[in-house]
Scaffold this active site. Sequence first.
Site, PDB file in Angstrom:
ATOM      1  CB  SER A  47      -0.973  -0.050   1.193  1.00 23.93           C
ATOM      2  OG  SER A  47      -2.036   0.849   1.008  1.00 23.93           O
ATOM      3  CD  GLU A  63      -5.335  -4.294  -4.426  1.00 21.61           C
ATOM      4  OE1 GLU A  63      -5.581  -3.815  -3.300  1.00 21.61           O
ATOM      5  OE2 GLU A  63      -4.214  -4.729  -4.748  1.00 21.61           O
ATOM      6  CG  HIS A  99      -5.623  -2.454  -0.188  1.00 24.78           C
ATOM      7  ND1 HIS A  99      -4.808  -2.250  -1.274  1.00 24.78           N
ATOM      8  CD2 HIS A  99      -5.102  -1.702   0.807  1.00 24.78           C
ATOM      9  CE1 HIS A  99      -3.852  -1.400  -0.950  1.00 24.78           C
ATOM     10  NE2 HIS A  99      -4.001  -1.061   0.310  1.00 24.78           N
TER      11      HIS A  99
END
Length: 535
Positions: free
Chosen positions: A225, A344, A448
């Site tokens: 990230s 995601e 994610h």
Amino acid sequence: MRAPRLTGWAAALALLLSALPGAALAAVPSGDTLPSAGTQAADARTAPVADTRQGRVQGSSVAGADRFAGIPYAAPPVGSLRWKPPAPPAAWNGVRPATAFGSQCPQQTGGSEDCLSLNVYRPQNRPSVGLPVMVWLHGGAYVSGAGSEYDPTPLVTGGGVLVVTINYRLGMLGALALPGLDAEAPATGSGAYSLLDQQAALRWVRQNIRGFGGDPGNVTVFGESAGATYACQQVVSPLAKGLFHAAIAQSGCALPTTPMARAQSFGTAVAAQLGCASDLACLRAASPDQINSAAATVGGSPNATQLASIPAAGGGVLPRGFGDALRAGQYNHVPLALGSNLDEGRGFVHSGAYGDPPTDQASYVAALTRTATLSSGIPAADIAQEYPLSAYPSPAEAFSAVLGDSSFSCRTLNANRLAKGRLPVHAYEFTDPDAPSLFGGSSLGATHGSELAYLFRMPGTAQLTQAQQTLSRQMIGYWTSFARNHTPMASGTPPWPRFTGSRPPIQNLAPDAIGPVSSTAFAAEHHCAFWNPAI
């Protein structure tokens, strides 16, 4: 002076980042130990000791790994050192205890500015030769997280590597941009103190890691990230040249940077909001909470601080963003492994980052209208036509696909395509449909951050099934072999071909389903011809 309220891509990105896993994970306070293996009693053997340039450190031994926690790699960035490049740490006499984590950097859950520390993990039964070194850059939307939140024991014991997790300055303390700060440090400029901290940690590794059994000539940076963004920014930072030798970016390499002019406009408005104008001593006397409050006021919402905390491009640390630097031929020549996750966007929708998930056509179009700027201004009606509700089990699923494809999958594909003609690149997509969720509740598929549980011991996630444990071992083999010899090929795992050729392959990562798929098929599944985001 007041900067304009965040709109367009900026506001959408700030909302997107507000729900990243690093922000949701509970921070580990100073002095505490990690859950799971970290809380088990240390074995009875002699506590490990290592030498650094500043002095000796004594760690602890748990579950097959030696851990040296809370080692300072730079002086505390407080007082006159706030918003300056990190200074060397002070030396000490005798043996310094390294059994408790240092403080996290200031964030919503607290923290201290005296936070520039790192943690070293090594196998207990290590060879006499130097081990490959992996330096972890944590995620957390640029405003939260700490190295202590991630227990890399599975990588250390399963892959035979040495792992270093670090803290770095967050929020406006890590990214404030001002002309006055540029004048104090003309070689680096302002707006990228988080990157400078990471480089200071990498220099510490180069100078000290041999004393822990690591090889300073074989260092891989890896992150997820925001940490993936940082990893790719280090690839194009001229000041990071020679500090590492490979990079892995998990879901975030191609997120955009902040232009320096915009960052300085925002920083000037924050200084004015604090009543400091160009008075740097006044700014350095303000508390972190006062600074964050001023940033939220200037930007119009607390999420504004997240946008302003993205490193600014245009200074000495980061002259250009990742894509522009590659196109200009200004990058460090290191092999890359870049990837994203299949689903995601689900975690962001599930967590309410964009309000209540849509439930019908009207609320779906309304959600697309609010976030259409994620697609560089593509009208909501066009997005709804590309992602019709009839193609998805629910409006929330359609909206999740929009967010994931536009912000992560297609950006990562473009980053791989741009890099492959310049650097050795391996690409992956993590697709386990039953992966544990870091957003709480039941599995949200390969959303994610869900791959983290296959590489680290992550608190609060469900136990992996037997098939998922096998995948975990295979992924650890890939990651650590990439760190060892810059090719993700491990014994007993399917080959992972390089991202090259007219139809470069992307390695699919799922239980009992590892193997290459065509990037053409990947692009079609994620509607990348529709999005085609610039990076």
